[in-house]
Design an enzyme around this catalytic site. Structure first.
Site, PDB file in Angstrom:
ATOM      1  N   GLU A 120      -3.929  32.295 -23.302  1.00  0.00           N
ATOM      2  CA  GLU A 120      -2.613  31.949 -23.865  1.00  0.00           C
ATOM      3  C   GLU A 120      -2.046  30.616 -23.369  1.00  0.00           C
ATOM      4  O   GLU A 120      -1.436  29.876 -24.142  1.00  0.00           O
ATOM      5  CB  GLU A 120      -1.613  33.089 -23.620  1.00  0.00           C
TER       6      GLU A 120
ATOM      7  N   THR B  81      -4.788  35.111 -34.409  1.00  0.00           N
ATOM      8  CA  THR B  81      -4.435  35.345 -33.005  1.00  0.00           C
ATOM      9  C   THR B  81      -5.652  35.350 -32.092  1.00  0.00           C
ATOM     10  O   THR B  81      -5.517  35.324 -30.871  1.00  0.00           O
ATOM     11  CB  THR B  81      -3.626  36.654 -32.864  1.00  0.00           C
TER      12      THR B  81
ATOM     13  N   ARG C 180     -10.806  40.157 -34.355  1.00  0.00           N
ATOM     14  CA  ARG C 180     -12.035  39.576 -33.795  1.00  0.00           C
ATOM     15  C   ARG C 180     -13.158  39.517 -34.830  1.00  0.00           C
ATOM     16  O   ARG C 180     -13.822  38.488 -34.975  1.00  0.00           O
ATOM     17  CB  ARG C 180     -12.510  40.379 -32.584  1.00  0.00           C
TER      18      ARG C 180
ATOM     19  N   GLU D  19      -8.026  45.293 -33.222  1.00  0.00           N
ATOM     20  CA  GLU D  19      -9.040  44.436 -32.583  1.00  0.00           C
ATOM     21  C   GLU D  19     -10.172  44.114 -33.553  1.00  0.00           C
ATOM     22  O   GLU D  19     -10.712  43.005 -33.558  1.00  0.00           O
ATOM     23  CB  GLU D  19      -9.611  45.116 -31.330  1.00  0.00           C
TER      24      GLU D  19
ATOM     25  N   ASP E   1       3.440  40.851 -28.609  1.00  0.00           N
ATOM     26  CA  ASP E   1       3.202  39.407 -28.707  1.00  0.00           C
ATOM     27  C   ASP E   1       2.845  38.863 -30.086  1.00  0.00           C
ATOM     28  O   ASP E   1       3.577  38.089 -30.689  1.00  0.00           O
ATOM     29  CB  ASP E   1       2.132  38.988 -27.683  1.00  0.00           C
TER      30      ASP E   1
HETATM   31  C1  DMJ Z   1      -6.604  38.166 -27.774  1.00  0.00           C
HETATM   32  O1  DMJ Z   1      -7.465  39.178 -28.159  1.00  0.00           O
HETATM   33  C2  DMJ Z   1      -5.589  37.919 -28.834  1.00  0.00           C
HETATM   34  O2  DMJ Z   1      -5.011  36.684 -28.582  1.00  0.00           O
HETATM   35  C3  DMJ Z   1      -4.538  38.978 -28.901  1.00  0.00           C
HETATM   36  O3  DMJ Z   1      -3.490  38.661 -29.781  1.00  0.00           O
HETATM   37  C4  DMJ Z   1      -3.934  39.301 -27.555  1.00  0.00           C
HETATM   38  N1  DMJ Z   1      -4.559  38.612 -26.506  1.00  0.00           N
HETATM   39  C5  DMJ Z   1      -5.984  38.533 -26.439  1.00  0.00           C
HETATM   40  C6  DMJ Z   1      -6.390  37.525 -25.403  1.00  0.00           C
HETATM   41  O4  DMJ Z   1      -5.594  37.507 -24.294  1.00  0.00           O
END
Ligand code: DMJ
Length: 587
Positions: free
Chosen positions: A490, A577, A185, A181, A314
């Site tokens: 998503e 992501t 982020r 994370e 994912d």
């Molecule tokens: C986000 O923090 C990122 O997209 C992560 O890969 C998984 N999903 C959350 C949001 O749903």
């Protein structure tokens, strides 16, 4: 040669050549020299001006980039171009809807700034912030959101956020943070803010400081990083829940960030660390080509555990494609890994629903069989998280599945390979399915849906849903976890990609409907938006949390869906992501 430079060159050459030739011919048959001069001047300038006007009309990006440059904003989109953008690829903004998204962003950000500036998380109902640890914040919210403000052009808000980064952001926090994370982020947010600000060194210095504190997490037996890092100690830790294990999404979703940092700094160590992780993942390949969600930190081998495209799985699949795109389609190993994974997903996970023949993806779960042996069970469960896959498959089809590049918008079937066509079709269908899961009392999609299969016994129930249902949801009872909508991005992420690749207004209309449902059910009047507990309950019960990804992803993707296609163009950017755009770089 750069995109705009190439366009400038053709603008100088082709229209002028044709207009100069025409008056020359007239001159041969004319008697009066002065008349010729007047006529030739008229016939030279008018067609030239018309040609330029038509050319600029077909290439509005030239005008916007000139204006941006003039007002000193050009660095924001000054990435390395990969291929010239054809004029037909330009999709104009839907200004009204786009500006409504900006208002929603301001409604959230101003409340956060008022009540919780600098805290990692925000609780809009209580009007308070909170931090991930007791040692203080690490810029989870502020850094995650910087580039959304840059892209939306919110200069005052952005400058206040930048000031906070300069004066208050510190990673000297003696506590444990998620390696994954923090990377997607905070490191991702700093790197994209650095790029979009035109290389404001504040962000790069912070990114280097953060990455250097995280690098010790990679010091493990086989080189895959520990899932937790103490930023002050600069030391990695196991999780208490799953000691010895990490998940495939956590180790396979660091590569864009660390590679981009190596590119920016010239220090190869960041890249080497994540390259090594990819080598371990490659060696661990299971015979069916899919990834179990857990992998052993000690051996680098998969542990017997669920196989799924949702939580813990994912973004590993997402980054297989994006690693190939980030390196300007130059590293075939990532293309091969991506294609291998997509083949396996089609062979084992893609399913068709019983009622309306909708395409969805299953999970495969290990269980104890009747004789005590281990058996694998196909489970028709799809997380909302899986909805990234529709757009990702469509994007992949136009890159790894393209017979020519760039493909048309939308791609002509002749432009895609057989696998490209397969991925495109699955992507389109998955987006339809994800939109169908918004068919709830609120118009919002639940965290998890189950698709009906013959063995679920549900056909004996009256009014059993034709295709999917929320497991455990019962009228009058506290909603199950699966029923919530926590402002996730998503589906709108896939809608954004699908719109850019097709120009089909249907995707904008879908996105607008989702946004209106968010406005109606998640908006907190005093500021911010919040999670709802049951998408099938109207009015919805609220849970007091506004995730950072609502501002960094959900609203950014919605904004980009309605913004013109020359803003963060997909042939020049790859989004991490957490929706942080990085420029595509030459290897
Ligand atoms: C986000 O923090 C990122 O997209 C992560 O890969 C998984 N999903 C959350 C949001 O749903």
């Amino acid at each position: 040669m750069s995109d705009s430079r190439q366009r400038k060159k053709s603008r100088k050459v082709s229209p002028a050549n044709t207009t100069v030739d025409a008056p020359k011919k007239r001159k041969e048959s004319a008697d009066a020299g002065t008349a010729i001069s007047h006529i030739s001047s008229t016939f030279f300038w008018i067609p030239l001006l018309i040609s330029i006007a038509v050319y600029l009309y077909l290439n509005p990006a030239l005008v916007t980039s000139f204006i941006n440059e003039w007002i000193g904003f050009s660095e924001h989109y000054d990435a390395i171009p990969v291929v010239p953008q054809s004029p037909v690829t330009y999709l104009p903004a839907d200004v009204g809807r786009r500006d409504a998204i900006v208002s929603a962003f301001k409604h959230s950000w101003h409340a956060y700034e008022r009540d919780a500036m600098g805290d990692d998380e925000y609780h809009p109902l209580d009007k308070r912030g909170s931090n991930l640890t007791e040692t203080g914040g690490i810029g989870y919210m502020v850094v995650d959101v910087l580039d959304t403000m840059q892209i939306m052009g919110l200069h005052e808000e952005y400058l206040r956020a930048r000031k906070w980064v300069v004066e208050d952001l510190t990673f000297e926090r003696d506590d444990r943070f998620s390696t994954f994370e923090t990377t997607i982020r905070v490191l991702g947010g700093l790197l994209s803010a650095y790029h979009l600000s035109g290389n404001d060194v504040v962000y790069l210095e912070k990114a280097i400081d953060l990455a250097d504190r995280m690098m010790p997490a990679f010091d493990t037996e086989v080189g895959i990083p520990l899932p937790v890092i103490n930023l002050a100690e600069r030391k990695g830790y196991h999780t208490t829940d799953f000691p010895g294990l990490t998940s495939i999404a956590e180790i396979g979703t660091l590569q864009l960030e660390f590679r981009y940092l190596s590119h920016l700094t010239g220090n190869p160590e960041y890249r080497k660390a994540v390259d090594k992780v990819m080598q371990v993942i490659q060696r661990a390949r299971l015979s069916h080509g899919l990834a179990s969600i857990f992998i052993s930190l000690e051996t680098g081998q998969y542990e017997t555990s669920a196989i799924r495209l949702g939580s813990r799985g994912d973004s590993f699949y997402e980054y297989l494609l994006k690693q190939y795109l980030q390196t300007n389609n130059s590293e075939d190993i990532y293309r091969e890994m991506y294609e291998d994974a997509m083949d396996s997903i089609h062979a084992h996970l893609v399913q068709t629903s019983m009622g309306n023949k909708m395409i969805y993806t299953s999970e495969i779960i290990p269980e104890n069989g009747a004789d005590g042996e281990m058996v694998w069970r196909l489970t028709p469960k799809q997380d909302h998280l899986v909805c990234f896959l529709g757009g990702s498959l469509m994007l992949g089809a136009t890159r790894t599945g393209a017979l020519k590049y760039p493909v048309s918008i939308p791609p002509h079937p002749d432009e895609l390979s057989d696998k490209g066509k397969r991925d495109w079709e699955t992507g389109v269908e998955l987006i339809k399915t994800c939109m169908n899961t918004h068919d709830t009392a609120t118009g919002l999609s639940p965290e998890i849906v189950y698709f009906r299969v013959a063995s679920d016994g549900m056909d004996v129930l009256p009014n059993a849903p034709p295709d999917w249902y929320i497991k455990g949801a019962a009228i009058g009872e506290f909603p199950p976890y699966d029923a919530r909508y926590m402002l996730r991005p998503e589906t709108v992420e896939s809608l954004f990609i699908a719109y850019r690749l097709t120009g089909d207004e249907l995707y904008r209309d879908h996105g607008w409907r989702i946004f209106q449902a968010i406005e109606k059910h998640c908006r907190v009047e005093s500021g911010g938006y919040t999670t709802i507990l049951n998408v099938d309950e109207n009015p919805a019960r609220l849970e007091d949390k506004m995730e950072t990804f609502f501002l960094s992803e959900t609203l950014k993707y919605l904004y980009l869906l309605f913004e013109s296609s020359d803003v963060i163009p997909l042939d020049r950017y790859v989004l991490n992501t957490e929706a942080h755009p990085f420029p595509i770089i030459k290897a």
